[in-house]
Design a protein around this motif. Structure first.
Motif: not given
Length: 142
Positions: A44-45, A85-87, A100-101, A107-108
């Motif tokens: 995510a980072v 995605f990151c969130g 959440l998955v 997001g991707g």
């Protein structure tokens, strides 16, 4: 908000939060999370930083006069994509709440669509350059 301000503000927010999450991950989470969950945070980072830089570049291009709907769409898709995605990766690492998955691939997909919109926006701008410079003052009026 002008065409160049939104992506620059999003880049600043994502860059700031990326540093914060990277440091928090390295100094706090690494010893408290399973390896796979810590890897999710690292992923995510990374994606957050990549898209913070992309948004920064988009803001610079907007300030140089590159403005069209596709580039604006790219900014929105990248922003929404980073949040989704990151969130979702961050939230899953913290909560392990399995629904959440299902957010992560959405997001991707937004990130991918943002890159496609960016490519279209660039193709729309290149023919409008009269002297070959992205900072040309001899640009067509819109």
């Amino acid at each position: 908000m002008t065409a160049s301000r939104f992506p620059l503000l999003a880049a600043a927010c994502f860059g700031f939060l990326g540093v914060a999450m990277g440091a928090f991950g390295a100094h706090v989470l690494r010893s408290h999370l399973a390896a796979a969950l810590y890897e999710n945070v690292q992923t995510a980072v990374f994606y957050q930083f990549v898209h913070a830089l992309a948004l920064f570049a988009l803001g610079v291009l907007g300030a140089a006069g590159w403005r069209n709907r596709a580039l604006s769409l790219a900014a929105g898709l990248w922003t929404g994509g980073v949040i989704a995605f990151c969130g979702s990766l961050y939230a899953y690492a913290f909560t392990q709440w399995w629904p959440l998955v299902w957010v992560t691939p959405l997001g991707g997909t937004a990130l991918l669509a943002g890159w496609a919109a960016f490519g279209i926006g660039v193709l729309q701008e290149i023919p409008s350059m009269q002297d070959g410079s992205p900072c040309s003052s001899k640009r067509r009026s819109r």
